[in-house]
Design an enzyme around this catalytic site. Structure first.
Site, mmCIF file in Angstrom:
data_model
loop_
_atom_site.group_PDB
_atom_site.id
_atom_site.type_symbol
_atom_site.label_atom_id
_atom_site.label_comp_id
_atom_site.label_asym_id
_atom_site.label_seq_id
_atom_site.Cartn_x
_atom_site.Cartn_y
_atom_site.Cartn_z
ATOM 1 N N HIS A 120 0.907 -1.286 0.052
ATOM 2 C CA HIS A 120 0.003 0.120 0.079
ATOM 3 C C HIS A 120 0.928 1.310 0.083
ATOM 4 C CE1 HIS A 120 -2.763 3.047 1.666
ATOM 5 N NE2 HIS A 120 -3.792 2.300 1.519
ATOM 6 N N ASP A 197 3.345 -4.706 7.979
ATOM 7 C CA ASP A 197 2.119 -3.920 7.931
ATOM 8 C C ASP A 197 0.606 -4.937 8.279
ATOM 9 O OD1 ASP A 197 0.688 -1.735 5.071
ATOM 10 O OD2 ASP A 197 -0.125 -2.113 7.240
ATOM 11 N N GLN A 200 -4.452 -4.891 6.968
ATOM 12 C CA GLN A 200 -5.341 -5.958 6.297
ATOM 13 C C GLN A 200 -5.188 -7.352 7.269
ATOM 14 O OE1 GLN A 200 -7.881 -5.506 4.417
ATOM 15 N NE2 GLN A 200 -7.130 -3.541 3.828
ATOM 16 N N LYS A 223 -10.318 -1.044 10.499
ATOM 17 C CA LYS A 223 -10.292 -2.349 9.755
ATOM 18 C C LYS A 223 -10.694 -3.380 10.451
ATOM 19 C CE LYS A 223 -8.316 0.067 5.815
ATOM 20 N NZ LYS A 223 -7.393 0.112 4.830
ATOM 21 N N CYS A 361 -4.830 2.410 -3.728
ATOM 22 C CA CYS A 361 -3.592 3.037 -2.982
ATOM 23 C C CYS A 361 -2.243 1.917 -3.213
ATOM 24 C CB CYS A 361 -3.792 3.113 -1.655
ATOM 25 S SG CYS A 361 -4.895 4.507 -1.262
#
Lengths: 403, 151
Positions: A120, A197, A200, A223, A361
């Site tokens: 991203h 990261d 998600q 999220k 993104c």
């Protein structure tokens, strides 16, 4: 194994308020259960006060609630200590803090940072700008033929001895799950610091940061059923200590004077300004609420929905599926042959199917894929088989109008 | 029309047809499926741009999808002509709807047109996403500039 979908959906007022919509944009943001909204509302109605340096009981109570929220997150990710949980506004802020914070402390001119082609923008752009300014080389792990990270290339790039490796647990476009546990171990073997990261990934599975043994793990509250404007930067205590703060001001100082200012201890040193107190309370409520449900049952349900959607899309002619079904967190990216993704999304929007279209993104990913963009459908535990059926009917309508 | 490029002449013919045939049908059609179907077919009535024409200098900035706008002013008749192409069919249809009402007009005639109303198609415009509305706004601005009109 028992998952009561109706009971799960009943927790979300959104479905009563917007009964005509099929919401398939969960990778963008998720709906909030009553418990989260209640926790934030209750804070504002009963305990609202600023935290940490108040002189009154109300402030002490607010501080207690806020710090308990920190403890909830620390327990959720299995951090060693509470000081390893840094509140921020989200994964983007966390990654900016990391890219900035490591410059000049861990990273010096000529050093290398390794990211990947499916990141991203939040895990690309901060590195690009800070690396350029500090003379750091930025390497990129390419994709393989299956649109997963090329592990052979990863090994080759690790041999260049990067100081930092920063990769996404799950691709926000494709849904593909990366083998981050193994990748962290391989990075550590060459002495690299590791960042995961989890924007998600946090929804996919409850992380165990000690088992993963990563130096940093970041995620956003909105999220994982939590509020917007709140996120977490987890870091191993010794590596967190090394970070240069990105933001300066109140809360993060010890003593301020024009002859010299000293900074606070962790975690506060990396938390300048009044925090998103209600957001932190809401995020903790989301995690506590989520843990009341059978996580495995939710995961199984989501995979069933994914398979149902994948199968249905495959049966339609003219659909180009970009995502693989195998090892997928619950996201499908696709295009209709010869059509622009914005047209497809507009026709789905007309039928009240909420999806996202474009480059999500992740422009470098689409450059690597050789496509201008894609339509993305992202699932959550509260989606239903009926919603998938409705989506497939809508897709048939879309194809019919476009023909 | 002599003095105009072939692209402009062919586009003008296509736009005339849209103005006479599809535009009236569209304003009367009620159901969204038919509206969108007609809208998305409009692009077939005008020449597509060759890759030669899909140049950066004709690109409209601020669009989710790529869009190219060409303008010619026909000196002898004092009339403005446009040609347009887009990767996205809905955008293409909406812009062609606007252009069929602008094409071949003089400066005086153009100054009397309500520009923002050109894209207004009941049941379509209000359902456009923010990024698509931004794109149309950018086209509108370019059109106004080329027509020599303020704003």
């Amino acid at each position: 194994m028992n998952f009561d979908l109706a009971a799960f959906r009943a927790e979300f007022a959104f479905f009563n308020q917007q009964p005509d919509w099929v919401y398939l944009d969960n990778a963008a943001t998720m709906h909030k259960p009553a418990a989260v909204i209640a926790a934030e509302t209750e804070f504002y109605q009963t305990l609202n006060a600023n935290v940490h340096r108040g002189a009154h009981q109300l402030s002490q109570q607010a501080t207690q609630l806020f710090e308990q929220a920190r403890d909830t997150v620390a327990a959720y990710v299995n951090a060693c200590t509470r000081e390893e949980i840094i509140w921020c506004s989200g994964a983007t802020a966390a990654l900016n803090q990391l890219a900035f914070g490591l410059m000049g402390t861990v990273l010096h001119p000529g050093d290398r940072v390794l990211i990947s082609a499916l990141e991203h923008h939040a895990n690309i752009v901060p590195w690009q700008f800070h690396c350029q300014q500090f003379g750091i080389v930025l390497d990129v792990i390419p994709l393989d033929a299956d649109q997963q990270l090329d592990q052979a290339e990863y090994q080759r790039l690790l041999a260049l001895k990067p100081k930092v490796v920063s990769v996404a647990q799950v691709s926000n476009v494709l849904g593909h799950i990366q083998p981050v546990a193994a990748m962290v171990q391989q990075a550590k073997a060459v002495g690299a610091m590791t960042i995961i990261d989890g924007a998600q990934g946090i929804l996919l599975q409850q992380p165990d940061v000690q088992q993963l043994d990563c130096d940093f793990y970041v995620f956003s509250g909105h999220k994982i059923y939590g509020p917007t404007g709140i996120g977490v930067l987890y870091g191993k205590r010794p590596t967190l200590e090394l970070l240069r703060p990105l933001l300066y001001g109140g809360e993060m100082i010890q003593q301020v004077s024009f002859s010299g200012t000293t900074l606070n201890q962790l975690p506060y040193r990396l938390e300048a300004g009044t925090p998103n107190i209600a957001g932190a309370v809401g995020l903790a409520a989301a995690l506590r609420w989520l843990q009341q449900w059978d996580q495995t049952a939710i995961a199984v349900h989501k995979q069933q929905l994914l398979q149902q959607l994948h199968r249905g899309l495959q049966q339609l002619s003219g659909i180009e599926l970009i995502s693989q079904l195998h090892n997928n967190a619950g996201i499908l990216a696709f295009n209709i042959n010869g059509e622009h993704h914005s047209d497809v999304a507009a026709l789905l929007d007309q039928q009240q199917i909420a999806v996202r279209a474009g480059t999500h993104c992740a422009m470098p990913l689409f450059e690597a894929l050789g496509k201008p963009g894609a339509v993305r459908m992202s699932l959550a535990g509260y989606n239903s088989p009926q919603e998938i059926d409705r989506t497939l009917v809508a897709m048939r309508q879309v194809l019919e109008i476009l023909s | 029309m002599s003095g105009l490029t072939l692209l402009m002449t062919d586009t003008e013919q296509g736009l005339q047809q849209i103005k006479q045939q599809q535009l009236p049908v569209l304003t009367q059609t009620a159901d969204w499926q038919s509206k969108y179907r007609i809208l998305m077919q409009l692009g077939k009535g005008v020449p597509a741009f060759t890759t030669e024409l899909q140049r950066d200098e004709f690109l409209i900035a601020g669009c989710d999808s790529k869009a190219w706008l060409l303008h010619e002013y026909h000196q002898p008749s004092g009339r403005h002509y446009w040609a347009f192409d887009s990767e996205a069919r809905i955008i293409k249809g909406l812009v062609l709807l606007a252009l069929c009402q602008l094409n071949g007009l003089t400066n005086v005639e153009l100054s009397q047109i309500n520009f923002p109303q050109l894209f207004a198609l009941p049941g379509v415009q209000q359902n456009l996403s923010p990024s698509r509305q931004n794109g149309l706004h950018a086209v509108l601005k370019k059109l106004s500039q080329q027509a020599g009109l303020p704003g």
